[in-house]
Design an enzyme around this catalytic site. Structure first.
Site, mmCIF file in Angstrom:
data_model
loop_
_atom_site.group_PDB
_atom_site.id
_atom_site.type_symbol
_atom_site.label_atom_id
_atom_site.label_comp_id
_atom_site.label_asym_id
_atom_site.label_seq_id
_atom_site.Cartn_x
_atom_site.Cartn_y
_atom_site.Cartn_z
ATOM 1 N N THR A 309 42.986 44.512 49.362
ATOM 2 C CA THR A 309 43.723 43.535 49.549
ATOM 3 C C THR A 309 44.943 42.397 49.599
ATOM 4 O O THR A 309 44.135 41.919 48.597
ATOM 5 C CB THR A 309 42.802 42.234 51.719
ATOM 6 O OG1 THR A 309 42.015 41.945 51.036
ATOM 7 C CG2 THR A 309 41.589 43.414 51.564
ATOM 8 N N ASP A 310 45.196 41.566 50.800
ATOM 9 C CA ASP A 310 46.348 40.187 50.523
ATOM 10 C C ASP A 310 44.936 39.643 49.677
ATOM 11 O O ASP A 310 44.381 39.317 50.141
ATOM 12 C CB ASP A 310 47.697 40.006 51.093
ATOM 13 C CG ASP A 310 48.917 39.804 50.448
ATOM 14 O OD1 ASP A 310 48.165 38.924 49.519
ATOM 15 O OD2 ASP A 310 49.520 40.143 50.776
ATOM 16 N N TRP A 311 45.994 38.344 50.026
ATOM 17 C CA TRP A 311 44.679 37.477 49.497
ATOM 18 C C TRP A 311 44.386 36.543 50.343
ATOM 19 O O TRP A 311 45.456 35.549 51.113
ATOM 20 C CB TRP A 311 45.503 36.089 48.438
ATOM 21 C CG TRP A 311 45.607 36.802 46.675
ATOM 22 C CD1 TRP A 311 45.183 35.716 45.998
ATOM 23 C CD2 TRP A 311 45.761 37.364 46.060
ATOM 24 N NE1 TRP A 311 45.162 35.932 44.814
ATOM 25 C CE2 TRP A 311 45.025 37.584 44.714
ATOM 26 C CE3 TRP A 311 45.638 39.291 46.218
ATOM 27 C CZ2 TRP A 311 45.070 38.664 43.815
ATOM 28 C CZ3 TRP A 311 45.564 40.264 45.620
ATOM 29 C CH2 TRP A 311 45.455 40.176 44.305
ATOM 30 N N LEU A 313 41.566 37.391 52.912
ATOM 31 C CA LEU A 313 41.646 37.690 54.015
ATOM 32 C C LEU A 313 39.773 37.018 55.119
ATOM 33 O O LEU A 313 40.196 37.046 55.814
ATOM 34 C CB LEU A 313 41.561 39.106 54.535
ATOM 35 C CG LEU A 313 42.690 40.048 54.881
ATOM 36 C CD1 LEU A 313 44.007 38.812 53.843
ATOM 37 C CD2 LEU A 313 42.836 41.262 54.451
#
Length: 600
Positions: A309-311, A313
Site C-alpha cells: 500500500t501507499d504510506w 493507510l
C-alpha cells in the site's frame, strides 16, 4: 521440534543450491506468527550520525532502529535523507544487516527508497540526490523521450543503489498526468499513454534487468490503477484530494502503462490513496479495494508479485509537528484493526508507512484473519529476499560504494541529460549589441547579463553580470511554476491549485522584457499558464530539473536543447478547469502542444 532439527532447518534455508521455493517453505515453517507479521510492515527509517543506527527521528515520529528490528521483527524499511558520503550509507546498511542477523532466524533487511537522483525534496515523494548522480526528474526524461537513455539512467541508478544496499525502488511512477493541476505529475512520464508505457517499461528493465536477480533493484511501480485523474487536481495525501473521477470514461486508458510494466516484469505494485468515484469499483481507497486489487490486478492481469500500500493507510500520525490523519479514504469510520483487515482482504501483501505488527497478530489471534492468509503474502515477501540474494550476500563493500556512487561518468551522464531535457519553446529575433536581428538563442558568451534565479558567480562564468536590466545586453530569469500556498508546512511540499502566476510576477517579467531582450526559463513541475507574458519574451525555455550551468550551457549554445513538451501547455485557467481529469490533451486551445520544442 528439537534443537537439532531447528539448527538443521536454519542451515538448509541458507543453502543457495536449493530452489527458492523450497528455501521459502523451509524458512516459513520455522517462523512464529510475530515474525511473519513483521514482514508485512515497511516504514521510514533514518540513518544515525556517521552511518550509525538511528536512535529515532522526532520529525517523523520514528523509534530507534533496535525497536523496529528486535521488538517488532520488521525487515523492510524506506530510508529517508542520507549522508552525502556514500560510504556512510553503506556502513549504516551493514550495521543494520548485522542487527538483523542477530535475530532468531537472521532474516536480512530489504531497504527501499523514493527517487533520489534529482532535485526534488519532498519527504513523501522524492529526496535530494546527495551522494548520487543528479538527473532531470522523470518528466524531464519524458521530455527527451529516448528509451535507451531511460534504461541507461535506471541502470546507473541501479548500480548506485545496490552499492549502498538499496534493493527496492519505490518507483517508477507511471500514472498519466491528465489533470494539469496535479502535484505529483513531475514524477510521471507525462500525459501521453504510448510514451509513458514505453519509457516506464525501459525504466523497469534498467533497474531489474531482464529478470529479477542478485544484481537487481526491484521496482515498486505506482500508482495502480493510475493516480492521475484527481478531482480538481488535488492530491489524495490530503482529505480534500481523496476523489478520483472519470467524467470522460477513460478508466481503462490509465491501465495501459501498467500493462507495459507487467510485460517488463515489474516485481511490485503500489496502489494509490485515491478512491474511484462513479465507476464499477467500490468507492474506497485503492489499497482497501478488493474489486481493484484482487479483481483487476490479481485476477484480470494475473499479477503474483508484491502489492504494498501507499504510506499511512491505517494509523494517524504527525509530520513536522502537524497532525497527519491516516489516508483511509472511504473507510474513515473504520477502526485501525478493521482497516488493516480490509487491506489484507483486498489482496495486498504489505502496509507502507506503518509499524504496528501487533495489530496484525491480534487479528489472527482473535480469529478475524487466518494464519494461512498471512502465509500467502509472507511467501511473496520472503521469495523476493531470496531472489535478490539478500540471504546469500547481505552486506555491501563500503570502499566500492565510495568509488561507484557519484562516479564521474555517472555524474556527466546526468548533467548531459539535464541539458538535453531542456525544451526551447520560443526563440524570437532580436538585436543584441547592435548586431542584425537574429534568433536570440543561442547568445554568445561575454555579453552583459542581468540574471534572476541564478547565482551571480555562476552566471559570471558566461558573461558580465550587471545590476539592472538597463545595463544588460540580455536578461535571464528563472521561474518556478506557480502554486497556491496551503495551510500546513507539509502540504506546501505538494504544489497544488491555480497555475496562474501572481499579478506582481507577471508585471515584473513584462517590465524586464520591456527594458532588454529577456529569456525566461521555467521549472515546469506543473504546466504553468505563460500566456500573460509569453509574447513579450525574446526566448522561453522549460526544464524539469536542471542546474544553472545546464541552463546556461544551452542558452549559450554549448549544448543543444532537445526536450519536447511531455504535456500540453494550457493557455488559461479556464481551459484547465474545463479539462476532464481522466482525458489526455483535453485543455482547449493550448498555448503549446505536447511534443513542441524548437532546435538551434
Amino acid at each position: 521440534m528439537t534443537d537439532q532439527q531447528q539448527t538443521t532447518l536454519n542451515t538448509r534455508y541458507r543453502d543457495a543450491s536449493l530452489p527458492v521455493a523450497e528455501r521459502v517453505e523451509i524458512l516459513l515453517a520455522q517462523m512464529t506468527l510475530e515474525e511473519k507479521a513483521g514482514l508485512f510492515f515497511q516504514t521510514m527509517i533514518g540513518i544515525g550520525e556517521g552511518g550509525t543506527l538511528s536512535e529515532g527521528d522526532a520529525t517523523f515520529g520514528l523509534p530507534a532502529t533496535t525497536d523496529y528490528v528486535l521488538d517488532r521483527h520488521m525487515t523492510h524499511f524506506n530510508v529517508l535523507q542520507a549522508p552525502a558520503d556514500a560510504g556512510q550509507i553503506a556502513e549504516w546498511h551493514n550495521r543494520l544487516q548485522e542487527l538483523a542477523a542477530s535475530t532468531r532466524l537472521g532474516i536480512p533487511v530489504t531497504i527501499s527508497t523514493d527517487p533520489r537522483h534529482s532535485y526534488t525534496d519532498n519527504p513523501l515523494a522524492g529526496l535530494l540526490a546527495g551522494a548520487f548522480s543528479v538527473w532531470p526528474e522523470t518528466m524531464g526524461l519524458a521530455a527527451i523521450g529516448d528509451e535507451e537513455l531511460v534504461e541507461r539512467f535506471a541502470d546507473i541508478a541501479r548500480q548506485e543503489y545496490t552499492a549502498v544496499g538499496i534493493r527496492v525502488a519505490l518507483h517508477p511512477q507511471i500514472d498519466l498526468a491528465t489533470e494539469p493541476r496535479w502535484s505529483r505529475a513531475l514524477q510521471t512520464f507525462g500525459e501521453d499513454v504510448e510514451l509513458a508505457s514505453r519509457l516506464g517499461a525501459a525504466y523497469i528493465r534498467g533497474f531489474q534487468g531482464e529478470t529479477l536477480g542478485p544484481d537487481s533493484v526491484a521496482t515498486m511501480t505506482k500508482h495502480f490503477p493510475g493516480g492521475g485523474p484527481q478531482l480538481d487536481g488535488e492530491d489524495p495525501h490530503f482529505a480534500h484530494g481523496r476523489e478520483q473521477v472519470y467524467p470522460g470514461g477513460e478508466f481503462e486508458l490509465h491501465l495501459k502503462p501498467f500493462e507495459a510494466a507487467f510485460e517488463a516484469g515489474t516485481s511490485q505494485i503500489m496502489p494509490y490513496y485515491g478512491m474511484p468515484v462513479g465507476t464499477e469499483y467500490e468507492e474506497v481507497g485503492f489499497g482497501f479495494n478488493k474489486s481493484v486489487i484482487t479483481g483487476l490486478l490479481r485476477e484480470r492481469y494475473g499479477f503474483d508479485g508484491i502489492v504494498c500500500t501507499d504510506w499511512g493507510l491505517i494509523s494517524d500520525s504527525e509530520i513536522m509537528g502537524a497532525p497527519f490523519p491516516a489516508r483511509a479514504w472511504g473507510v474513515e469510520h473504520l477502526a485501525p484493526r478493521e482497516r488493516m483487515k480490509k487491506v489484507i482482504d483486498a489482496g495486498c501483501d504489505q502496509f507502507g508507512g506503518e509499524a504496528v505488527p501487533e495489530l496484525l497478530v491480534s487479528l489472527v489471534r482473535d480469529g478475524e484473519l487466518s494464519e494461512e492468509r498471512l502465509d500467502v503474502s509472507a511467501r511473496r515477501l520472503l521469495r523476493e529476499k531470496f531472489v535478490l540474494g539478500l540471504f546469500d550476500r547481505p552486506f555491501v563493500d563500503v570502499d566500492r560504494a565510495r568509488e561507484l556512487v557519484g562516479r564521474a561518468d555517472f555524474v556527466a551522464a546526468g548533467e548531459a541529460a539535464q541539458r538535453a531535457a531542456i525544451a526551447l519553446l520560443v526563440n524570437r529575433e532580436r538585436e543584441l549589441r547592435g548586431a542584425p536581428a537574429a534568433p536570440v538563442l543561442p547568445f554568445a558568451r561575454g555579453l552583459k547579463l542581468y540574471v534572476e534565479g541564478i547565482d551571480a558567480e555562476i552566471a559570471g562564468e558566461y558573461g558580465t553580470v550587471v545590476a539592472s536590466p538597463a545595463e544588460a545586453d540580455v536578461a535571464v530569469l528563472r521561474l518556478q511554476a506557480p502554486y497556491e500556498e496551503r495551510p500546513t508546512f507539509f502540504e506546501n511540499f505538494f504544489h497544488s491549485g491555480s497555475l496562474d502566476f501572481p499579478a506582481d510576477v507577471v508585471a515584473h517579467v513584462r517590465e524586464v522584457a520591456a527594458a532588454v531582450p529577456t529569456v525566461v526559463d521555467v521549472f515546469l513541475d506543473r504546466p504553468a499558464i505563460l500566456t500573460p507574458f509569453v509574447d513579450e519574451l525574446a526566448a522561453l525555455t522549460g526544464n524539469w530539473g536542471a542546474s544553472p550551468r545546464a541552463v546556461l550551457d544551452v542558452l549559450t549554445g554549448a549544448a543543444e536543447p532537445k526536450g519536447r513538451l511531455p504535456f500540453d501547455l494550457p493557455s488559461s485557467m479556464a481551459a484547465v478547469e474545463a479539462n476532464r481529469p481522466d482525458v489526455p490533451f483535453d485543455t482547449a486551445d493550448p498555448l503549446f502542444r505536447h511534443g513542441h520544442g524548437l532546435a538551434y
